[in-house]
Design a protein around this motif. Structure first.
Motif, PDB file in Angstrom:
ATOM      1  N   TYR A  11       0.831  -1.204   0.000  1.00 35.74           N
ATOM      2  CA  TYR A  11       0.000   0.000   0.000  1.00 35.74           C
ATOM      3  C   TYR A  11       0.868   1.259   0.000  1.00 35.74           C
ATOM      4  N   TRP A  14       2.080   1.930  -3.451  1.00 30.03           N
ATOM      5  CA  TRP A  14       0.963   2.382  -4.282  1.00 30.03           C
ATOM      6  C   TRP A  14       0.599   3.837  -3.972  1.00 30.03           C
ATOM      7  N   LEU A 157      -6.937   3.178   1.766  1.00 27.48           N
ATOM      8  CA  LEU A 157      -6.494   1.783   1.752  1.00 27.48           C
ATOM      9  C   LEU A 157      -7.513   0.880   1.066  1.00 27.48           C
ATOM     10  N   PHE A 160      -6.941   0.813  -2.631  1.00 26.22           N
ATOM     11  CA  PHE A 160      -5.770  -0.021  -2.928  1.00 26.22           C
ATOM     12  C   PHE A 160      -6.184  -1.490  -2.946  1.00 26.22           C
ATOM     13  N   ASN A 161      -6.933  -1.904  -1.935  1.00 28.44           N
ATOM     14  CA  ASN A 161      -7.364  -3.297  -1.869  1.00 28.44           C
ATOM     15  C   ASN A 161      -8.323  -3.655  -2.996  1.00 28.44           C
ATOM     16  N   ARG A 164      -6.193  -4.323  -5.979  1.00 23.97           N
ATOM     17  CA  ARG A 164      -5.526  -5.629  -5.859  1.00 23.97           C
ATOM     18  C   ARG A 164      -6.491  -6.771  -6.148  1.00 23.97           C
TER      19      ARG A 164
END
Length: 169
Positions: A11, A14, A157, A160-161, A164
């Motif tokens: 993270y 990123w 966050l 970001f997840n 992913r």
């Protein structure tokens, strides 16, 4: 616990890439403008983020550049700073990936810059501080970007997840 820190290392990489991309869109005047933030400008704040990470990584690994000033300007040039940031983020990911669960429960000893005295502490809470410190100062840089450019990228966050998860599907 290791997977948690691996996520934060990825993270961090990123979020920093997104932050630097937005900072690159600023004029030189805006980028270096003293906005009365803790580290003055976007440039000062981004340098501090790198200084802080290098200080902690040296404490964690015993390797890397040694810094004695939290206000140090490592690179005046934006491109050089961005490259150094990317390299440090990759170093952080590699280091975290190489840790064992046992190492995470062990102690380290280090000497703070601001109050020089030997401190012994478990590694995992220090790593939590390390990643929280990054988020704190990225938030300051984000606020400056919002003020100066009227826009800044989302650094949440959860996004970001989401990215992913989309990449793995």
């Amino acid at each position: 616990m290791k997977a948690h820190f691996e996520m934060f290392a990825a993270y961090n990489h990123w979020a920093n890439a997104r932050l630097f991309e937005a900072a690159n869109a600023l004029s030189d005047t805006a980028y270096h403008s003293d906005e009365k933030a803790f580290f003055g400008s976007v440039h000062g704040t981004l340098n501090h983020l790198l200084v802080g990470d290098r200080i902690w990584m040296r404490r964690f690994t015993g390797q890397g550049p040694e810094h004695r000033d939290l206000n140090e300007i490592i690179h005046e040039d934006r491109a050089a700073l961005a490259q150094a940031r990317k390299k440090e983020d990759e170093r952080i990911i590699t280091w975290v990936d190489g840790l064992s669960e046992a190492e995470l429960t062990g102690d380290i000893t280090y000497m703070p810059i601001t109050t020089p005295r030997e401190i012994r502490s478990p590694l995992a809470p220090l790593m939590a501080h390390f990643f929280n410190h990054q988020t704190h100062h990225r938030g300051q840089a984000h606020a400056l970007l919002t003020r100066l450019a009227d826009t800044a990228p989302s650094l949440d966050l959860v996004y970001f997840n989401y990215e992913r998860m989309e990449l793995s599907n």
